[in-house]
Design a protein around this motif. Sequence first.
Motif, PDB file in Angstrom:
ATOM      1  N   HIS A 157       0.810  -1.208   0.000  1.00  0.00           N
ATOM      2  CA  HIS A 157       0.000   0.000   0.000  1.00  0.00           C
ATOM      3  C   HIS A 157       0.848   1.265   0.000  1.00  0.00           C
ATOM      4  CE1 HIS A 157       1.167  -0.472   4.161  1.00  0.00           C
ATOM      5  NE2 HIS A 157       0.806   0.755   4.411  1.00  0.00           N
ATOM      6  N   SER A 158       2.146   1.141   0.077  1.00  0.00           N
ATOM      7  CA  SER A 158       3.040   2.297   0.123  1.00  0.00           C
ATOM      8  C   SER A 158       4.299   2.000  -0.666  1.00  0.00           C
ATOM      9  CB  SER A 158       3.380   2.634   1.579  1.00  0.00           C
ATOM     10  OG  SER A 158       4.167   3.812   1.648  1.00  0.00           O
ATOM     11  N   PRO A 159       4.211   2.160  -1.961  1.00  0.00           N
ATOM     12  CA  PRO A 159       5.367   1.812  -2.792  1.00  0.00           C
ATOM     13  C   PRO A 159       6.497   2.820  -2.639  1.00  0.00           C
ATOM     14  CG  PRO A 159       3.641   2.784  -4.130  1.00  0.00           C
ATOM     15  CD  PRO A 159       3.060   2.589  -2.763  1.00  0.00           C
ATOM     16  N   ILE A 160       7.671   2.342  -2.946  1.00  0.00           N
ATOM     17  CA  ILE A 160       8.853   3.205  -3.030  1.00  0.00           C
ATOM     18  C   ILE A 160       9.261   3.240  -4.487  1.00  0.00           C
ATOM     19  CG2 ILE A 160      11.266   3.518  -2.377  1.00  0.00           C
ATOM     20  CD1 ILE A 160      10.639   1.999   0.208  1.00  0.00           C
ATOM     21  N   GLY A 161       9.234   4.449  -5.034  1.00  0.00           N
ATOM     22  CA  GLY A 161       9.577   4.570  -6.451  1.00  0.00           C
ATOM     23  C   GLY A 161       8.514   3.948  -7.325  1.00  0.00           C
ATOM     24  N   GLY A 162       8.951   3.270  -8.342  1.00  0.00           N
ATOM     25  CA  GLY A 162       8.010   2.643  -9.261  1.00  0.00           C
ATOM     26  C   GLY A 162       7.618   3.594 -10.371  1.00  0.00           C
ATOM     27  N   TYR A 163       6.616   3.154 -11.107  1.00  0.00           N
ATOM     28  CA  TYR A 163       6.138   3.919 -12.258  1.00  0.00           C
ATOM     29  C   TYR A 163       4.676   4.291 -12.037  1.00  0.00           C
ATOM     30  CZ  TYR A 163      10.325   1.854 -14.244  1.00  0.00           C
ATOM     31  OH  TYR A 163      11.628   1.462 -14.465  1.00  0.00           O
ATOM     32  N   TRP A 164       4.306   5.454 -12.592  1.00  0.00           N
ATOM     33  CA  TRP A 164       2.959   5.986 -12.390  1.00  0.00           C
ATOM     34  C   TRP A 164       2.372   6.451 -13.714  1.00  0.00           C
ATOM     35  CZ3 TRP A 164       0.632   6.040  -7.578  1.00  0.00           C
ATOM     36  CH2 TRP A 164       1.456   5.702  -6.498  1.00  0.00           C
ATOM     37  N   GLY A 165       1.070   6.264 -13.835  1.00  0.00           N
ATOM     38  CA  GLY A 165       0.365   6.811 -14.972  1.00  0.00           C
ATOM     39  C   GLY A 165      -0.020   8.258 -14.725  1.00  0.00           C
ATOM     40  N   GLN A 166      -0.698   8.838 -15.722  1.00  0.00           N
ATOM     41  CA  GLN A 166      -1.099  10.250 -15.646  1.00  0.00           C
ATOM     42  C   GLN A 166      -2.402  10.434 -14.881  1.00  0.00           C
ATOM     43  OE1 GLN A 166       0.765  12.967 -16.817  1.00  0.00           O
ATOM     44  NE2 GLN A 166       2.271  11.317 -16.823  1.00  0.00           N
ATOM     45  N   GLY A 167      -3.130   9.363 -14.696  1.00  0.00           N
ATOM     46  CA  GLY A 167      -4.372   9.441 -13.938  1.00  0.00           C
ATOM     47  C   GLY A 167      -5.595   9.585 -14.818  1.00  0.00           C
ATOM     48  N   THR A 168      -6.721   9.169 -14.277  1.00  0.00           N
ATOM     49  CA  THR A 168      -8.009   9.328 -14.940  1.00  0.00           C
ATOM     50  C   THR A 168      -9.016   9.842 -13.919  1.00  0.00           C
ATOM     51  OG1 THR A 168      -9.663   8.224 -16.334  1.00  0.00           O
ATOM     52  CG2 THR A 168      -8.716   6.915 -14.561  1.00  0.00           C
ATOM     53  N   GLN A 169      -9.814  10.819 -14.325  1.00  0.00           N
ATOM     54  CA  GLN A 169     -10.746  11.466 -13.400  1.00  0.00           C
ATOM     55  C   GLN A 169     -12.010  10.615 -13.238  1.00  0.00           C
ATOM     56  OE1 GLN A 169     -10.557  14.589 -11.651  1.00  0.00           O
ATOM     57  NE2 GLN A 169     -12.408  13.759 -10.671  1.00  0.00           N
ATOM     58  N   VAL A 170     -12.390  10.407 -12.000  1.00  0.00           N
ATOM     59  CA  VAL A 170     -13.661   9.772 -11.672  1.00  0.00           C
ATOM     60  C   VAL A 170     -14.470  10.769 -10.847  1.00  0.00           C
ATOM     61  CG1 VAL A 170     -14.787   7.931 -10.360  1.00  0.00           C
ATOM     62  CG2 VAL A 170     -12.758   7.427 -11.733  1.00  0.00           C
ATOM     63  N   THR A 171     -15.659  11.076 -11.333  1.00  0.00           N
ATOM     64  CA  THR A 171     -16.530  12.006 -10.631  1.00  0.00           C
ATOM     65  C   THR A 171     -17.861  11.312 -10.355  1.00  0.00           C
ATOM     66  OG1 THR A 171     -15.510  13.893 -11.750  1.00  0.00           O
ATOM     67  CG2 THR A 171     -17.634  14.261 -10.685  1.00  0.00           C
ATOM     68  N   VAL A 172     -18.248  11.287  -9.092  1.00  0.00           N
ATOM     69  CA  VAL A 172     -19.494  10.645  -8.689  1.00  0.00           C
ATOM     70  C   VAL A 172     -20.439  11.728  -8.176  1.00  0.00           C
ATOM     71  CG1 VAL A 172     -20.555   8.854  -7.284  1.00  0.00           C
ATOM     72  CG2 VAL A 172     -18.188   8.594  -8.051  1.00  0.00           C
ATOM     73  N   SER A 173     -21.566  11.873  -8.855  1.00  0.00           N
ATOM     74  CA  SER A 173     -22.531  12.890  -8.459  1.00  0.00           C
ATOM     75  C   SER A 173     -23.536  12.302  -7.471  1.00  0.00           C
ATOM     76  CB  SER A 173     -23.252  13.431  -9.684  1.00  0.00           C
ATOM     77  OG  SER A 173     -23.988  12.404 -10.314  1.00  0.00           O
ATOM     78  N   ALA A 174     -24.014  13.177  -6.596  1.00  0.00           N
ATOM     79  CA  ALA A 174     -24.966  12.715  -5.563  1.00  0.00           C
ATOM     80  C   ALA A 174     -26.354  12.482  -6.143  1.00  0.00           C
ATOM     81  CB  ALA A 174     -25.027  13.745  -4.442  1.00  0.00           C
TER      82      ALA A 174
END
Length: 122
Positions: free
Chosen positions: A105-122
């Motif tokens: 649950h707590s990596p050191i280093g590694g590789y990361w993507g740019q991310g994708t937005q998730v929006t949940v409306s009420a």
Amino acid sequence: QVQLQESGGGLVQAGGSLKLSCAASGRAFSSYVMGWFRQAPGKEREFVASITQSGPRLYYADFVKGRFTISRVNANNTVYLQMTSLKPEDTAVYYCSAYNMGTYHSPIGGYWGQGTQVTVSA
């Protein structure tokens, strides 16, 4: 080196579902732990789920247990995050990561993507 590209984010109503994908380049995909993390506005990035190289062993943050499922297909160099029963508090940018140092649950280093937005409306 590994390059990661997330997809599948979007806008969904509370209670809905989304499936995120993370496609990895490179031939060493199967040698990495793969994880999903998220960052909400004004908050630090937090662990969501991870899956080990083989077995595999699955780990989840308490706030997603029973709602999210992580999986991987090594032949396709892809890791998935199936999200169900989404809540407004799940709104965040979701990142995938490939790593083999640190903890699940707590990596050191590694590789990361740019991310994708998730929006949940009420």
